[in-house]
Design an enzyme around this catalytic site. Structure first.
Site, PDB file in Angstrom:
ATOM      1  N   ASP A  31      -1.893  -3.279   5.344  1.00  9.79           N
ATOM      2  CA  ASP A  31      -3.114  -3.790   4.722  1.00  9.79           C
ATOM      3  C   ASP A  31      -3.077  -5.327   4.755  1.00  9.79           C
ATOM      4  O   ASP A  31      -2.060  -5.936   4.397  1.00  9.79           O
ATOM      5  CB  ASP A  31      -3.134  -3.264   3.275  1.00  9.79           C
ATOM      6  N   ASP A  52      -6.159  -9.063   9.656  1.00  7.92           N
ATOM      7  CA  ASP A  52      -7.232  -9.719   8.921  1.00  7.92           C
ATOM      8  C   ASP A  52      -7.305 -11.196   9.304  1.00  7.92           C
ATOM      9  O   ASP A  52      -6.524 -12.012   8.823  1.00  7.92           O
ATOM     10  CB  ASP A  52      -6.974  -9.552   7.418  1.00  7.92           C
ATOM     11  N   GLY A 110     -11.240  -3.047  -2.408  1.00  3.00           N
ATOM     12  CA  GLY A 110     -11.555  -3.368  -3.799  1.00  3.00           C
ATOM     13  C   GLY A 110     -12.206  -2.228  -4.553  1.00  3.00           C
ATOM     14  O   GLY A 110     -13.207  -2.416  -5.251  1.00  3.00           O
ATOM     15  N   ASN A 151      -9.833   1.418   0.168  1.00  5.21           N
ATOM     16  CA  ASN A 151      -8.556   0.816  -0.216  1.00  5.21           C
ATOM     17  C   ASN A 151      -8.492   0.747  -1.731  1.00  5.21           C
ATOM     18  O   ASN A 151      -9.404   0.211  -2.375  1.00  5.21           O
ATOM     19  CB  ASN A 151      -8.459  -0.605   0.349  1.00  5.21           C
TER      20      ASN A 151
END
Ligand code: 13P
Length: 288
Positions: free
Chosen positions: A81, A103, A216, A237
């Site tokens: 993640d 990311d 979130g 997530n």
């Protein structure tokens, strides 16, 4: 067992549900998430975030996650993640992760495209699926997103939302399998009740076949989670809720003890509570 991650994404789209991507930062966290998935009989995404490296180093946690995933009775996707630099995502590759979020949303758009594309082309050769992000996920967690200070409301949230056309263009060029989109959630606890822009999800889903991801999830009510799934979200997530779920019980356990409390007793208590929380969240994502 280690899952074929592509197969699970296809199944989620076909049957209109979302995969639970749950972060684990301790041994008990890993066990709680996997036992919850086994008891619910569902595939699961077990996630490790780069930001948790100081507590759960990937070179220790990666092999641990792989070990438990191999033994699990349900298909497990081992996911990184918010990997935010190339060295770190390559560590995930070397440690057997089958799904990696690279990311680069903090970079200018063109660099986000080229950096992610470079990684995706290599990852696909190894059967690894890739998640990226377009738009920004503000955060109340130190080290992620960094758009706000803890406990301070976010001004003008819409400025961070994912532009649908940009999302489409990005996915065509960067070849990603999953795309994290911003439409009203933040990492960590919400200061105010979030109102999600479900229409935006629908629009992005109609433009691209890429599996859409909501980050979130902690603090979002079940009604909006289900609306997001029906609009096309295929993976959630989830972390803050589970990571803090045992706090009150641990406090009481220590306060009410008449003899010394050992850490393994605290950990066992926490594991059970985290497992119940994971089971609940998996049930919501099944969207039945
Ligand atoms: P929460 O901690 O808000 O559930 O978000 C987790 C997340 O999005 C990890 O990427």
């Amino acid at each position: 067992m280690i899952a074929d991650p592509k197969e699970i994404l296809v199944d989620a789209e076909k049957n209109n549900y979302a995969i639970a991507g749950i972060n684990a930062t301790t041994l008990e966290g890993i066990q709680a998430v996997l036992e919850a998935a086994e008891e619910m009989g569902t595939p699961i995404m077990l996630s490790h975030a780069q930001v948790h490296e100081p507590y759960a180093p990937i070179n220790v946690f990666g092999p641990l996650m792989v070990h438990f995933a191999e033994k699990a009775k349900v298909p497990v996707i081992i996911h990184l993640d918010h990997g935010t630099n190339y060295n770190y995502v390559m560590k995930a590759v070397r440690n057997g992760f089958t799904s990696i979020m690279y990311d680069c949303a903090h970079l200018p758009y063109e660099e986000n495209v080229s950096e992610v594309k470079r990684f995706t082309e290599m990852a696909h050769q190894l059967g690894i699926i890739v998640e990226a992000e377009v738009g920004q996920m503000p955060s109340n967690i130190e080290g992620i997103g960094g758009c706000t200070e803890f406990g301070v409301g976010i001004e003008n949230m819409e400025q961070y939302y994912t532009d649908p056309k940009m999302a489409e263009e990005f996915c065509i060029r960067a070849l990603v399998d999953m795309l994290a989109i911003s439409f009203g959630t933040v990492h960590g606890f919400f200061v105010e009740r979030p109102i999600l822009d479900i229409e935006r999800v629908k629009q992005i889903h109609s433009l691209i076949p890429t599996a859409l991801v909501m980050h979130g999830t902690t603090g979002v009510d079940e009604e909006q989670i289900k609306a997001a799934i029906n609009a096309g979200i295929r993976k959630f997530n989830y972390f803050t809720g589970i990571g803090t779920s045992a706090n009150e019980s641990i406090e009481a356990q220590i306060k009410n003890a008449t003899a010394p409390v050992y850490y393994h007793e605290i950990a066992a208590n926490a594991k059970e509570i985290m497992k119940q929380r994971a089971k609940h969240i998996i049930e919501v994502y099944q969207n039945k």
